[in-house]
Design a protein around this motif. Sequence first.
Motif, PDB file in Angstrom:
ATOM      1  N   ASP A  72      43.317  36.223  35.320  1.00  0.00           N
ATOM      2  CA  ASP A  72      43.008  37.328  34.420  1.00  0.00           C
ATOM      3  C   ASP A  72      43.672  38.590  34.961  1.00  0.00           C
ATOM      4  O   ASP A  72      43.313  39.052  36.049  1.00  0.00           O
ATOM      5  CB  ASP A  72      41.481  37.503  34.339  1.00  0.00           C
ATOM      6  CG  ASP A  72      41.066  38.275  33.108  1.00  0.00           C
ATOM      7  OD1 ASP A  72      41.946  38.770  32.375  1.00  0.00           O
ATOM      8  OD2 ASP A  72      39.844  38.381  32.873  1.00  0.00           O
ATOM      9  N   GLU A  73      44.636  39.117  34.246  1.00  0.00           N
ATOM     10  CA  GLU A  73      45.372  40.321  34.658  1.00  0.00           C
ATOM     11  C   GLU A  73      45.860  40.210  36.111  1.00  0.00           C
ATOM     12  O   GLU A  73      45.483  41.024  36.952  1.00  0.00           O
ATOM     13  CB  GLU A  73      44.469  41.564  34.553  1.00  0.00           C
ATOM     14  CG  GLU A  73      43.659  41.679  33.290  1.00  0.00           C
ATOM     15  CD  GLU A  73      44.438  42.300  32.151  1.00  0.00           C
ATOM     16  OE1 GLU A  73      45.609  42.632  32.381  1.00  0.00           O
ATOM     17  OE2 GLU A  73      43.881  42.410  31.058  1.00  0.00           O
ATOM     18  N   SER A  95      39.524  37.727  28.347  1.00  0.00           N
ATOM     19  CA  SER A  95      38.725  37.330  29.520  1.00  0.00           C
ATOM     20  C   SER A  95      37.673  36.306  29.122  1.00  0.00           C
ATOM     21  O   SER A  95      37.390  35.365  29.874  1.00  0.00           O
ATOM     22  CB  SER A  95      38.042  38.558  30.141  1.00  0.00           C
ATOM     23  OG  SER A  95      39.015  39.455  30.609  1.00  0.00           O
TER      24      SER A  95
HETATM   25 MG   LIG Z   1      39.794  41.260  30.103  1.00  0.00          MG
END
Ligand SMILES: [Mg+2]
Length: 275
Positions: A167-168, A44
């Motif tokens: 992110d994800e 991240s």
């Molecule tokens: Mg992360």
Amino acid sequence: MDLVYRLDKVSYSYGASKALDEVSFSVSRGGSLAILGSNGSGKSTLLKIMNGLIFPSAGTIEFAGATLDESGLTGGLLRCFRERVGFVFSEPDVQLFCPTVFDELAFGPLQLELSEKEVKERVHELLDMLGISALSERPPYTLSTGEKKKVAIASVLSTNPDVLLMDEPTNGLDPRTQVWLFELLRELKTLEKTCVMATHDLSLAEDLADRAIVLDETHGKAADGAISDVLRDRDMLLKANIIHEHSHRHGHVVHSHTHSPFASHDEHLPFLKER
Ligand SMILES: [Mg+2]
Ligand SMILES: Nc1ncnc2c1ncn2[C@@H]1O[C@H](COP(=O)(O)OP(=O)(O)OP(=O)(O)O)[C@@H](O)[C@H]1O
């Protein structure tokens, strides 16, 4: 080759705590890169640096040849960067701030100075495509996590960025919505969009990314290469804590079948048995 990003020995620390250690790689236009790594490895943080939200403590990052640093990312470059790069946060709550879903999707296009009619058309197209027209007038904070995620993705797509940082992206999405996102990302790939995604989902990475970098637990780069080569390197994946001992392969994909965490942990957590 047309480079979108070039990172050279990028390090980042939050105070005394190191999050990235001399990470170098580049991303070419239209490329699709997966960032793999265990919890806390720095994925991240790396995406935030690529989105110009934070700047390297050491090393350099360039976007289309321009250095992203506190003094560089201002004025014209900042505007061009924000128009070209879209960022989907892992937590949609961080991203949504407008009174209604409609306003959320209209916000970006309004910044692009489109006419009111064009903005409305674009928002309705997005609502339609995501199957969330019924949510149009709802305040985003009243939505479920998956609904919020859809709105966050739609709001990022609303300005038609050519670089997508995610992110994800599949976190919190039900299986059908995951498939939908998967199809969407595949389509964006055919449109020559550049995609960078941090993920724990190795199947998603294998199907969508053409390259992967792996961050290890010392926050350095453990691997960088074609996705199929990276996913074949079982020893490296084990060492970087991306798969574990009980994992095995089906074809090229390494599947990790986790044994129940409680099977071993409850011996160490006796209070869990206290009722
Ligand atoms: Mg992360
Ligand atoms: N705001 C912060 N303040 C202090 N330390 C932080 C902060 N954000 C992240 N860190 C630390 O930096 C390191 C990298 O964190 P990061 O969130 O980038 O990891 P990640 O790879 O995204 O992990 P995950 O898979 O859990 O999302 C971790 O050790 C984390 O504890």
